[in-house]
Design an enzyme around this catalytic site. Structure first.
Site, PDB file in Angstrom:
ATOM      1  N   ASP A   1      68.223  52.099 -30.645  1.00 27.99           N
ATOM      2  CA  ASP A   1      68.418  51.894 -31.848  1.00 27.99           C
ATOM      3  C   ASP A   1      67.382  50.995 -32.862  1.00 27.99           C
ATOM      4  OD1 ASP A   1      71.420  52.217 -33.610  1.00 27.99           O
ATOM      5  OD2 ASP A   1      69.906  50.867 -34.650  1.00 27.99           O
ATOM      6  N   ILE A   2      67.058  51.471 -34.001  1.00 23.02           N
ATOM      7  CA  ILE A   2      65.915  51.058 -34.513  1.00 23.02           C
ATOM      8  C   ILE A   2      66.587  49.636 -35.195  1.00 23.02           C
ATOM      9  CG2 ILE A   2      66.549  51.863 -36.646  1.00 23.02           C
ATOM     10  CD1 ILE A   2      63.504  52.760 -36.972  1.00 23.02           C
TER      11      ILE A   2
ATOM     12  N   VAL B   1      74.378  58.574 -39.785  1.00 21.69           N
ATOM     13  CA  VAL B   1      73.739  59.649 -39.220  1.00 21.69           C
ATOM     14  C   VAL B   1      74.666  60.917 -38.919  1.00 21.69           C
ATOM     15  CG1 VAL B   1      71.790  60.455 -37.667  1.00 21.69           C
ATOM     16  CG2 VAL B   1      71.802  58.083 -38.801  1.00 21.69           C
TER      17      VAL B   1
ATOM     18  N   HIS C   1      76.927  54.805 -29.489  1.00 20.16           N
ATOM     19  CA  HIS C   1      76.167  53.509 -29.196  1.00 20.16           C
ATOM     20  C   HIS C   1      76.855  52.792 -27.933  1.00 20.16           C
ATOM     21  CE1 HIS C   1      75.567  52.785 -33.836  1.00 20.16           C
ATOM     22  NE2 HIS C   1      76.172  53.856 -33.798  1.00 20.16           N
TER      23      HIS C   1
ATOM     24  N   HIS D   1      76.516  60.680 -32.210  1.00 22.22           N
ATOM     25  CA  HIS D   1      75.696  59.683 -31.195  1.00 22.22           C
ATOM     26  C   HIS D   1      76.845  58.784 -30.488  1.00 22.22           C
ATOM     27  CE1 HIS D   1      75.738  58.481 -35.388  1.00 22.22           C
ATOM     28  NE2 HIS D   1      75.673  57.212 -35.147  1.00 22.22           N
TER      29      HIS D   1
ATOM     30  N   ASN E   1      81.033  56.500 -34.242  1.00 23.74           N
ATOM     31  CA  ASN E   1      81.392  56.680 -35.369  1.00 23.74           C
ATOM     32  C   ASN E   1      81.741  57.986 -35.924  1.00 23.74           C
ATOM     33  OD1 ASN E   1      81.711  53.782 -36.061  1.00 23.74           O
ATOM     34  ND2 ASN E   1      79.544  53.888 -36.428  1.00 23.74           N
TER      35      ASN E   1
HETATM   36  P1  AMP Z   1      76.272  54.951 -37.380  1.00 25.28           P
HETATM   37  O1  AMP Z   1      76.429  54.213 -38.519  1.00 25.28           O
HETATM   38  O2  AMP Z   1      77.261  55.154 -36.168  1.00 25.28           O
HETATM   39  O3  AMP Z   1      75.874  56.656 -37.981  1.00 25.28           O
HETATM   40  O4  AMP Z   1      74.968  54.607 -36.871  1.00 25.28           O
HETATM   41  C1  AMP Z   1      73.593  55.112 -36.941  1.00 25.28           C
HETATM   42  C2  AMP Z   1      72.600  54.204 -36.274  1.00 25.28           C
HETATM   43  O5  AMP Z   1      71.212  54.903 -36.252  1.00 25.28           O
HETATM   44  C3  AMP Z   1      72.389  52.813 -36.704  1.00 25.28           C
HETATM   45  O6  AMP Z   1      72.628  51.825 -35.849  1.00 25.28           O
HETATM   46  C4  AMP Z   1      70.913  52.734 -37.102  1.00 25.28           C
HETATM   47  O7  AMP Z   1      70.188  51.690 -36.894  1.00 25.28           O
HETATM   48  C5  AMP Z   1      70.410  53.796 -36.253  1.00 25.28           C
HETATM   49  N1  AMP Z   1      69.302  54.605 -36.731  1.00 25.28           N
HETATM   50  C6  AMP Z   1      68.846  55.148 -37.915  1.00 25.28           C
HETATM   51  N2  AMP Z   1      67.398  55.584 -37.895  1.00 25.28           N
HETATM   52  C7  AMP Z   1      67.064  55.452 -36.678  1.00 25.28           C
HETATM   53  C8  AMP Z   1      65.846  55.995 -35.993  1.00 25.28           C
HETATM   54  N3  AMP Z   1      64.904  56.438 -36.468  1.00 25.28           N
HETATM   55  N4  AMP Z   1      65.601  55.203 -34.612  1.00 25.28           N
HETATM   56  C9  AMP Z   1      66.630  54.796 -34.107  1.00 25.28           C
HETATM   57  N5  AMP Z   1      67.745  54.371 -34.636  1.00 25.28           N
HETATM   58  C10 AMP Z   1      68.227  54.868 -35.756  1.00 25.28           C
END
Ligand code: AMP
Length: 124
Positions: free
Chosen positions: A35-36, A102, A108, A106, A93
């Site tokens: 995760d970024i 996103v 986590h 996914h 989520n």
């Molecule tokens: P969610 O709120 O469950 O949709 O989580 C989205 C996750 O994607 C967050 O924890 C962000 O930090 C992560 N994220 C967004 N862009 C990137 C990226 N380019 N590379 C890795 N993780 C990302």
């Protein structure tokens, strides 16, 4: 029900190699990367390679082989990053009430420290 899949979401771009990611694990139908913006010492995201908006969409439409591959990839990733011994948390989520940011499924993986209770109670 999930909205239509948006092929311009950030994880679709990662899958197409259009933006970089720090890969942790890959299998036939799944990809795991850091995760970024990590919320724990270990914070990895595991995604299916197929175009699925969220868990609802995936569980309704994905073939059994992709579902099996994804579940195994999540466990394999957790072992690869070494959180299996002390324990870890899986979180996905799904949709608006869960604040999904996103729109590509996914999970986590959080670990590397005590994570506390899973949710705050109302009013805390
Ligand atoms: P969610 O709120 O469950 O949709 O989580 C989205 C996750 O994607 C967050 O924890 C962000 O930090 C992560 N994220 C967004 N862009 C990137 C990226 N380019 N590379 C890795 N993780 C990302």
């Amino acid at each position: 029900m999930a909205a239509a899949y948006d092929s311009n979401n950030i994880f679709a771009k990662i899958l197409r190699g259009e933006i970089p990611s720090k890969k942790v694990h890959e299998s036939a139908h799944s990809l795991a990367f850091l995760d970024i913006n990590p919320l724990a010492p270990v914070h990895v995201l595991v995604i299916p390679k197929g175009a699925y908006v969220d868990f609802d969409d995936f569980s309704a439409r994905a073939p059994d082989a992709e579902i099996a591959d994804y579940v195994k990839a999540i466990g394999d990733t957790a072992r690869k990053v070494g959180v299996d011994a002390d324990g870890y948390r899986l979180l996905s989520n799904c949709g608006a009430n869960a604040n999904q940011e996103v729109p590509h499924l996914h999970v986590h993986i959080f670990g590397g420290r005590m994570l506390g209770r899973m949710l705050k109670r109302d009013g805390e």
